[in-house]
Scaffold this active site. Structure first.
Site, PDB file in Angstrom:
ATOM      1  CB  CYS A 121      -0.435  -0.534   1.552  1.00 13.69           C
ATOM      2  SG  CYS A 121      -2.487  -1.052   1.457  1.00 13.69           S
ATOM      3  CG  HIS A 264      -3.149   3.640   2.473  1.00 13.05           C
ATOM      4  ND1 HIS A 264      -3.756   3.094   1.346  1.00 13.05           N
ATOM      5  CD2 HIS A 264      -3.128   2.377   2.934  1.00 13.05           C
ATOM      6  CE1 HIS A 264      -4.107   1.631   1.517  1.00 13.05           C
ATOM      7  NE2 HIS A 264      -3.469   1.173   2.488  1.00 13.05           N
ATOM      8  CG  ASN A 294      -6.761  -0.445   1.734  1.00 13.58           C
ATOM      9  OD1 ASN A 294      -6.151  -0.391   0.727  1.00 13.58           O
ATOM     10  ND2 ASN A 294      -6.249  -1.409   2.554  1.00 13.58           N
TER      11      ASN A 294
END
Ligand code: UT7
Length: 337
Positions: A121, A264, A294
């Site tokens: 990520c 994020h 996500n």
């Protein structure tokens, strides 16, 4: 800290995104595992996510191609103007060729350098800091950076895998970075961190060899995201706040000087914890997790592209990009636009 001795600055001249059409709602998940939409919304803020149709060719290389093409159109330049292509991803179509090589060929970028960078990520944030350094070194003039992942093919959509199943979705975003004659433009501070010891809290095993010590081997876990949600949550809240504090200190500025925090999107509660600690108003921290979940390396450039589309980011703004994730990894990139 960034070296400010370069003769050049760096500007972000375009952005774009690509999301798979197919939606996986909380109600769809209620059908295949023990969960409720209410629980998911309350604990994460997510109501739906996108799922790539792998069988029909919707793969990381394909959504990456669309995202960078949209970014090139936005920048009003063509693929042949790029002199390097970097792709942040942890879900390439296959181990080789890289998504970078596939995409460079598909968009007609010629024989430029192209490669993938895997920091989960955190991948896009790390890669934009790398692009800034490569341009400031004088070696490259125009670099395309993509953040893309099709993580849902590694998800177990049963009650056993529900921690990860509710969180993740597929998506891609891209930006174009170009040399600027204004030295004031570009990255002014950044952080990149990793902790391999904590990698056991979020991993995808390909074989028995990939199971961390003290983990019981489970055949059903092969090629499926394994996440200790509680441990990752604790890590994320802690490191997310720490990296903001460290980056502000490196740049010698206070939190309110930053115009936008491009973060994020992992869990709404993690974002809220940072907003509360630094007194960040809602309009400075865009949340789109409710729509996409996500999306791993796609998450940060998706937020940026949406902010640009809505006209909320202005030339001259100070923007902090932030991410954390598997590895474990975490980092920041603070930009003067
Ligand atoms: O990019 C970085 C990647 N990952 C992350 O950032 C993930 C960080 N972690 C999280 O976001 C959260 O830990 C989760 C959303 C994954 C889980 O939320 P939580 O509040 O930490 O739940 P929990 O694991 O502490 O579980 C609380 C309860 C448990 O029930 P009991 O033992 O209290 O009866 C779980 O069994 O909620 C239950 N539970 C669920 N219930 C319905 C756990 N997952 C679910 C679910 N639906 N999907």
């Amino acid at each position: 800290m960034s070296d400010t001795n370069s003769r050049f600055g760096v500007e972000i001249i375009g952005s774009g995104l690509c999301l798979p059409e197919s939606r996986l709602t909380n109600h769809d998940l209620e059908e295949c595992m023990e969960t409720t939409s209410d629980w998911i919304v309350k604990r994460t803020g997510i109501t739906e996510r996108r799922r790539a149709d792998q069988a029909n060719g919707e793969r990381t290389s394909q959504i990456s191609t669309k995202a960078i093409q949209n970014a090139l159109d936005d920048a009003k330049i063509s693929a042949s103007d790029l002199d390097l292509l970097l792709v942040a991803t942890m879900t390439p179509d296959s181990p080789t060729p890289s998504v970078g090589c596939i995409v460079a060929d598909r968009i007609g970028a010629g024989k430029i350098g192209a490669m993938d960078i895997n920091a989960a990520c955190s991948g896009f944030v790390f890669t934009m800091s790398i692009a800034d350094a490569l341009i400031k070194s004088g070696a490259y003039k125009t670099i395309g950076v993509i953040g893309a992942d099709c993580i849902t093919r590694f998800i177990d959509y049963s009650t056993a895998g529900r921690g990860a199943a509710i969180l993740f979705g597929d998506g891609a975003g891209a930006m174009i970075f170009r040399r600027s004659e204004s030295q004031a433009q570009g990255m002014i501070a950044h952080r990149m961190h990793s902790d391999g010891e904590g990698g056991k809290h979020l991993f995808i095993p390909s074989s028995l060899l990939d199971f961390p010590e003290n983990f019981e081997f489970d055949e059903n876990a092969i090629n499926r995201v394994q996440m200790n949600g509680k441990a990752v949550f604790k890590f994320a809240v802690n490191k997310f706040q720490q990296v903001i504090a460290d980056t502000l200190e490196d740049a010698g500025i206070s939190p309110e000087k930053v115009d936008h925090y491009v973060c994020h999107q992992a869990n709404l509660r993690i974002l809220d914890s940072a907003r509360e600690r630094f007194g960040i108003p809602e309009e400075k921290l865009l949340v789109n997790i409710h729509k996409y979940g996500n999306t791993v390396a796609g998450s940060v450039p998706l937020v940026y592209a949406e902010l640009m589309e809505s006209g909320k980011i202005k030339p001259g703004d100070l923007v902090m990009f932030l991410a954390f994730g598997a590895g474990l990894t975490w980092g920041s990139s603070l930009w003067q636009l």
